[in-house]
Design an enzyme around this catalytic site. Structure first.
Site, PDB file in Angstrom:
ATOM      1  N   HIS A 143       0.713  -1.467   0.366  1.00 26.68           N
ATOM      2  CA  HIS A 143      -0.173   0.200  -0.063  1.00 26.68           C
ATOM      3  C   HIS A 143       0.863   1.215  -0.484  1.00 26.68           C
ATOM      4  CE1 HIS A 143      -3.542   1.951  -0.219  1.00 26.68           C
ATOM      5  NE2 HIS A 143      -2.696   3.461   0.221  1.00 26.68           N
ATOM      6  N   TYR A 199       1.692   4.981  -2.620  1.00 28.91           N
ATOM      7  CA  TYR A 199       2.306   6.822  -2.016  1.00 28.91           C
ATOM      8  C   TYR A 199       3.211   6.855  -2.845  1.00 28.91           C
ATOM      9  CZ  TYR A 199      -2.427   6.868   0.294  1.00 28.91           C
ATOM     10  OH  TYR A 199      -3.873   6.905  -0.361  1.00 28.91           O
ATOM     11  N   HIS A 252     -10.437   0.659 -10.478  1.00 30.41           N
ATOM     12  CA  HIS A 252     -10.474   2.099  -9.897  1.00 30.41           C
ATOM     13  C   HIS A 252      -9.212   2.010  -9.538  1.00 30.41           C
ATOM     14  CE1 HIS A 252      -9.184   3.306  -5.850  1.00 30.41           C
ATOM     15  NE2 HIS A 252      -7.941   2.652  -6.053  1.00 30.41           N
ATOM     16  N   PHE A 253      -7.863   1.353  -9.682  1.00 28.90           N
ATOM     17  CA  PHE A 253      -6.497   1.946  -9.759  1.00 28.90           C
ATOM     18  C   PHE A 253      -5.977   2.330 -11.453  1.00 28.90           C
ATOM     19  CE2 PHE A 253      -5.869  -2.928  -9.773  1.00 28.90           C
ATOM     20  CZ  PHE A 253      -5.130  -3.430 -10.807  1.00 28.90           C
ATOM     21  N   HIS A 254      -6.748   2.153 -12.443  1.00 28.43           N
ATOM     22  CA  HIS A 254      -6.523   2.406 -13.767  1.00 28.43           C
ATOM     23  C   HIS A 254      -6.760   4.219 -13.861  1.00 28.43           C
ATOM     24  CE1 HIS A 254      -5.808  -1.309 -15.589  1.00 28.43           C
ATOM     25  NE2 HIS A 254      -5.314  -0.768 -16.447  1.00 28.43           N
ATOM     26  N   ARG A 292     -10.910 -10.525 -12.362  1.00 30.28           N
ATOM     27  CA  ARG A 292      -9.846  -9.537 -12.871  1.00 30.28           C
ATOM     28  C   ARG A 292      -9.069 -11.173 -13.100  1.00 30.28           C
ATOM     29  NH1 ARG A 292      -6.136  -6.424  -7.748  1.00 30.28           N
ATOM     30  NH2 ARG A 292      -4.619  -6.490  -9.722  1.00 30.28           N
ATOM     31  N   ARG A 293      -7.454 -10.493 -13.852  1.00 32.46           N
ATOM     32  CA  ARG A 293      -6.618 -11.122 -13.924  1.00 32.46           C
ATOM     33  C   ARG A 293      -7.054 -12.590 -14.410  1.00 32.46           C
ATOM     34  NH1 ARG A 293      -2.585 -10.418  -8.344  1.00 32.46           N
ATOM     35  NH2 ARG A 293      -1.713  -8.854  -9.300  1.00 32.46           N
TER      36      ARG A 293
HETATM   37  C1  HEM Z   1      -2.511   1.960 -22.528  1.00 33.05           C
HETATM   38  C2  HEM Z   1      -3.581   1.933 -21.640  1.00 33.05           C
HETATM   39  C3  HEM Z   1      -3.955   1.027 -20.894  1.00 33.05           C
HETATM   40  C4  HEM Z   1      -5.061  -0.258 -21.324  1.00 33.05           C
HETATM   41  C5  HEM Z   1      -5.559  -0.569 -22.485  1.00 33.05           C
HETATM   42  C6  HEM Z   1      -5.291  -1.088 -19.784  1.00 33.05           C
HETATM   43  C7  HEM Z   1      -5.777  -2.061 -19.593  1.00 33.05           C
HETATM   44  C8  HEM Z   1      -5.300  -3.165 -18.761  1.00 33.05           C
HETATM   45  C9  HEM Z   1      -5.952  -3.700 -18.909  1.00 33.05           C
HETATM   46  C10 HEM Z   1      -7.516  -5.256 -19.170  1.00 33.05           C
HETATM   47  C11 HEM Z   1      -6.038  -5.346 -17.743  1.00 33.05           C
HETATM   48  C12 HEM Z   1      -6.691  -6.668 -16.764  1.00 33.05           C
HETATM   49  C13 HEM Z   1      -6.278  -7.235 -17.039  1.00 33.05           C
HETATM   50  C14 HEM Z   1      -6.729  -8.035 -15.837  1.00 33.05           C
HETATM   51  O1  HEM Z   1      -6.554  -7.960 -15.213  1.00 33.05           O
HETATM   52  O2  HEM Z   1      -7.153  -9.617 -17.002  1.00 33.05           O
HETATM   53  C15 HEM Z   1      -5.375  -3.935 -16.817  1.00 33.05           C
HETATM   54  C16 HEM Z   1      -4.455  -4.060 -15.587  1.00 33.05           C
HETATM   55  C17 HEM Z   1      -3.249  -3.640 -14.982  1.00 33.05           C
HETATM   56  N1  HEM Z   1      -2.904  -2.181 -15.116  1.00 33.05           N
HETATM   57 FE1  HEM Z   1      -3.447  -1.861 -17.394  1.00 33.05          FE
HETATM   58  N2  HEM Z   1      -3.726  -0.613 -18.828  1.00 33.05           N
HETATM   59  C18 HEM Z   1      -3.559   0.782 -19.460  1.00 33.05           C
HETATM   60  C19 HEM Z   1      -2.525   1.139 -18.935  1.00 33.05           C
HETATM   61  C20 HEM Z   1      -1.938   1.107 -17.594  1.00 33.05           C
HETATM   62  C21 HEM Z   1      -1.051   2.352 -17.000  1.00 33.05           C
HETATM   63  C22 HEM Z   1      -0.690   3.597 -16.956  1.00 33.05           C
HETATM   64  C23 HEM Z   1      -0.932   2.052 -15.360  1.00 33.05           C
HETATM   65  C24 HEM Z   1       0.168   1.843 -14.281  1.00 33.05           C
HETATM   66  C25 HEM Z   1      -0.041   2.775 -14.332  1.00 33.05           C
HETATM   67  C26 HEM Z   1      -1.761   0.405 -15.454  1.00 33.05           C
HETATM   68  C27 HEM Z   1      -1.517  -0.460 -14.449  1.00 33.05           C
HETATM   69  C28 HEM Z   1      -2.228  -1.252 -14.494  1.00 33.05           C
HETATM   70  C29 HEM Z   1      -2.559  -2.564 -13.407  1.00 33.05           C
HETATM   71  C30 HEM Z   1      -1.070  -2.859 -12.397  1.00 33.05           C
HETATM   72  C31 HEM Z   1      -2.941  -4.184 -14.035  1.00 33.05           C
HETATM   73  C32 HEM Z   1      -3.208  -5.012 -12.729  1.00 33.05           C
HETATM   74  C33 HEM Z   1      -2.446  -6.192 -13.131  1.00 33.05           C
HETATM   75  C34 HEM Z   1      -2.780  -7.521 -12.566  1.00 33.05           C
HETATM   76  O3  HEM Z   1      -3.686  -7.598 -12.074  1.00 33.05           O
HETATM   77  O4  HEM Z   1      -1.078  -8.224 -12.283  1.00 33.05           O
HETATM   78  N3  HEM Z   1      -2.114   0.367 -16.798  1.00 33.05           N
HETATM   79  N4  HEM Z   1      -4.361  -3.358 -17.637  1.00 33.05           N
HETATM   80 CU    CU Z   2      -3.838  -0.096  -0.064  1.00 34.58          CU
END
Ligand code: HEM
Ligand code: CU
Ligand code: CU
Lengths: 169, 571
Positions: free
Chosen positions: B231, B235, B382-384, B445-446
């Site tokens: 967490h 920050y 949320h975190f996007h 998710r995931r």
């Molecule tokens: C081009 C733009 C982006 C697209 C299209 C995108 C799309 C996605 C999608 C569809 C997932 C869900 C995958 C799943 O749970 O099966 C995901 C997970 C995630 N995204 Fe993005 N994302 C983008 C940009 C970003 C950015 C800028 C960040 C952070 C700086 C980010 C951080 C994350 C994280 C931390 C996860 C979770 C990974 C996990 O569950 O292990 N994403 N993203």
């Molecule tokens: Cu947290």
């Protein structure tokens, strides 16, 4: 240090909001007695799961008139037992563990949701008041077949359940 | 007047380098994000079907590349810029600086190689463990070693900035710590404290585990250590954003920061509260008594305070700026803001999305409501908004303002730059909104293929197909926006150098002092030792019992190793 009067008002408002959030959760937890997943299920070493009296033979067991217990093991990539079948109006306590990696157990669209962590036994009690079929899925990545990992809870209407029991005797 | 690159050529080079690495990871991460959006929704599946682990290789890379490497490389760049510029002195020890830059780079390469190895069956290496790497799943040891080398590099970077400040202090006896430096130092203290969790997890458990030196670990313990760090890291991404929002955004709006002391209070609150809350990520974990969860929830709710204060200060400062520019009326002043300047519009839109992310975050934080959304698509929704927009878009916007200072070149492709933040905003509105809604009806998710045989989802309104379309459409806009940003960066970089005494070609790098400065605030605010001591005390109070409870079930007792190697699983 000078604090602007709007700033002060905002600060007080923010604190009130925070205290409000905490008290609503405290209230809901205390008064409605919503059951949280905690340490009450106990622990079990992953190596002991297959020989365990409860988890060696994963099953649904009737323990009271309307009370059931489910001893469940999450494997790569199925839940055992599956499906879980109980009658309408029953109170079901799930005990779920894993002898491999971390999984999740979620009944889709409800707040029945727990992590299944090797070494720990997750305990959750659910009341099934409405007959029907509920989808179950694993919501923690557990390996290649993770997306295939699903299950079902079938809640039978009273009469149907009676018939099923009758048929067994 | 000479700008940053003329006055501090070495530091400018460091910042250029860390930004370049950061943006490389952003590009790779965006490609991964696009692949995920297409694959999950079934629009286009070219990375293999359900029995192939490639989706999770992509997902691991998306998580690690974006939230560890993109963010932290940007952070070390901007912190280097802030300290150097504000204290008006070079980083004292170039060899030290080179050391941490190298260490972070090598670490990032090793970890990336371990992850990318997962794409090929002929490379006996993989790390399909996602960015949370929960034991007993195991990655190749290189994955953990890389992270270790990367993080120790960041520790040395912190020391480099502290050293610069100590040297400055000797020559500036009795002066208050300048604001940006204050922010950098408190952030790094928070980082030192919070990274203890992951350092213990990796060094004492996961590395020995992956090398076979210990045969079992306690998965609940390693998980808890991860979230001790996990967490706080939220920050760590956000603090450089706040640094920009407090110092640069008001000025871009045409005004100046409202209150310097309040900004200090906010950073102190983050130092105190960002670690003793980690168990809020484990509300639905068995094995952790409810009382501990409740305590961490209480701390979490108080952690809303500094962000709410920030919302006030930022909006007030922007409004002040707008009124300076002649804005009037209740909301009329909004129109006078420089929406055509991408540095401004990017940060302002990021702030707006952060407010929305704050609302869904309050839901997550509620111990009981969390059951409905835990590990559903709601969470990435949320975190996007938070890290994926508040952080990523602010970094891009900040780059538009900073790049000229560190390259000595004027921002190029101004039209492309002007639309880029709006494109991001629209794309994220679609994608994030759809993810939130999907989470509410239980879509996880995931997961490579969230379509199941035994049941169908029941959306309260709308359809699954319509939600999928929004995820894909939003994802496409976001990817386009990312590459538009990169295009502006590359074009700028290739431009011609503005001469240092270039008359009207001055590169803007001025930050006006706050309306109410630090002078009339209590000096105790600057007492970093005191705040660190309290922070440590709070962490001990919050974590001693939970960790003792979990550790008493055995440190090296629990699960055997489950390597995430294709060969092993399919053999
Ligand atoms: C081009 C733009 C982006 C697209 C299209 C995108 C799309 C996605 C999608 C569809 C997932 C869900 C995958 C799943 O749970 O099966 C995901 C997970 C995630 N995204 Fe993005 N994302 C983008 C940009 C970003 C950015 C800028 C960040 C952070 C700086 C980010 C951080 C994350 C994280 C931390 C996860 C979770 C990974 C996990 O569950 O292990 N994403 N993203
Ligand atoms: Cu947290
Ligand atoms: Cu799974």
């Amino acid at each position: 240090m000078e604090i602007h009067k709007y700033e002060k008002a905002w600060l007080v408002g923010a604190l009130v909001l925070i205290v409000f959030f905490i008290s609503t959760v405290a209230y809901v937890t205390a008064v409605t007695g919503v059951d949280m997943v905690d340490e009450s299920g106990g622990t079990i070493h992953p190596d002991d799961v297959s020989d365990d009296e409860r988890f060696g033979d994963p099953r649904v067991e009737q323990v009271g008139e309307n009370e059931f217990e489910v001893y469940m093991v999450a494997l790569q990539f199925i839940f055992r037992p599956d499906p879980v079948e109980v009658p309408e109006g029953s109170e079901v306590t799930f005990y779920i563990t894993s002898d491999n990696v971390v999984h999740g157990y979620q009944i889709v669209g409800t707040n029945v949701n727990t992590m299944v962590i090797p070494g720990q036994i997750a305990e959750i009690t659910v009341e099934f008041d409405e007959a029907g079929e509920y989808g179950v899925l694993c919501n923690e990545y557990c390996g290649i077949g993770h997306a295939d990992m699903e299950g079902k809870v079938i809640v039978h209407p009273e009469d149907e359940w009676e018939e099923m029991q009758g048929g067994d005797d | 007047m000479a700008t940053f690159i003329d006055r501090y050529p070495f530091e400018a080079k460091v910042v250029r380098y860390t930004f370049a690495v950061s943006f490389l990871f952003l590009a790779l991460g965006a490609i991964g994000g696009m692949i995920q959006a297409l694959h999950r929704t079934g629009y286009l599946r070219f990375i293999g079907d359900i029995t192939d682990g490639s989706y999770y290789t992509v997902l691991t890379s998306h998580g690690v590349f974006l939230v560890i490497f993109f963010t932290v490389f940007f952070l070390v760049g901007i912190f280097t810029w802030a300290v150097t510029k504000e204290l008006d002195r070079e980083l004292g020890n170039p060899r030290l600086t080179k050391y941490w830059v190298t260490s972070m780079t090598v670490g990032a390469i090793l970890t990336s190689v371990a992850i990318i190895g997962g794409f090929s069956d002929s490379v006996p290496m993989s790390a399909d463990v996602l960015f949370t790497f929960y034991a007993p799943m195991g990655a190749h040891v290189l994955f953990y070693l890389g992270l270790t080398i990367f993080i120790t590099g960041s520790w040395v970077a912190g020391y480099d900035w502290f050293k610069t400040w100590w040297d400055w202090k000797k020559e500036n006896e009795g002066k208050r710590i300048p604001l940006m430096t204050f922010m950098v130092l408190t952030t790094m203290l928070m980082w030192y404290l919070g990274t203890i969790g992951v350092a213990v997890e990796v060094l004492f458990f996961l590395i020995p585990f992956s090398l076979g030196l210990v045969s079992e670990v306690n998965p609940l313990l390693t998980r808890t250590l991860f979230w001790f760090f996990g967490h706080m890291v939220v920050y760590f991404w956000l603090m450089p954003v706040y640094l920009l929002w407090y110092n640069v955004l008001p000025k871009l709006a045409g005004g100046r920061l409202f209150s310097d002391p309040l900004a200090r209070v906010v950073f102190i609150l983050f130092l105190l509260l960002s670690v003793p809350v980690g168990i809020h990520h484990q509300y639905v974990d068995p094995g952790i008594p409810e009382g501990f969860k409740f305590m961490m929830m209480t701390n979490t709710m108080f952690l809303l305070l500094p962000s709410l204060l920030t919302a006030f200060t930022v909006v007030a400062s922007i409004e002040h700026g707008a009124r300076q520019r002649g804005g009037t009326g209740y909301f009329g002043w909004l129109r006078t803001l420089p929406w055509g300047n991408p540095a401004f519009s990017g940060m302002a839109l990021a702030g707006l999305m952060f407010a929305a992310g704050g609302f869904s975050g309050m839901i997550n934080a509620g111990m009981n409501i969390n059951y409905l959304v835990h590990n559903t698509f709601w969470v990435p929704g949320h975190f996007h908004l938070t890290v994926g927009t508040a952080v990523a878009l602010t970094f891009m916007a900040g780059t538009y303002w900073l790049l000229p200072q560190i390259t000595g070149k004027r921002l190029a492709a101004k039209k492309a730059a002007a639309v880029q933040p709006f494109l991001w905003f629209v794309g994220m509105t679609f994608m994030s909104n759809a993810m939130h809604r999907a989470g509410l009806f239980g879509m996880p998710r995931r997961t490579s293929e969230p379509q199941y045989e035994g049941f169908d989802y029941e959306p309260a309104f709308g359809t699954v197909a319509e939600i999928d379309a929004q995820v894909v459409g939003g994802g496409i806009l976001l990817t386009l926006s990312t590459f538009l940003f990169l295009y502006v960066v590359v074009r700028t970089w290739m431009g011609t150098r503005v001469s240092a005494d270039g008359g009207d070609e001055i590169i803007d790098d001025e930050i006006p002092p706050a309306l109410s400065g630090p002078e009339d605030s209590p000096r105790v605010l600057d007492n970093l030792k005191l705040w660190t001591a309290i922070a440590i005390l709070l962490v001990i109070l919050a974590y001693a019992l939970p960790i003792a409870h979990i550790a008493s079930q055995g440190l090296y007792e629990g699960s055997e190793y489950f390597p995430m190697l294709l060969e092993v699983l399919t053999a």
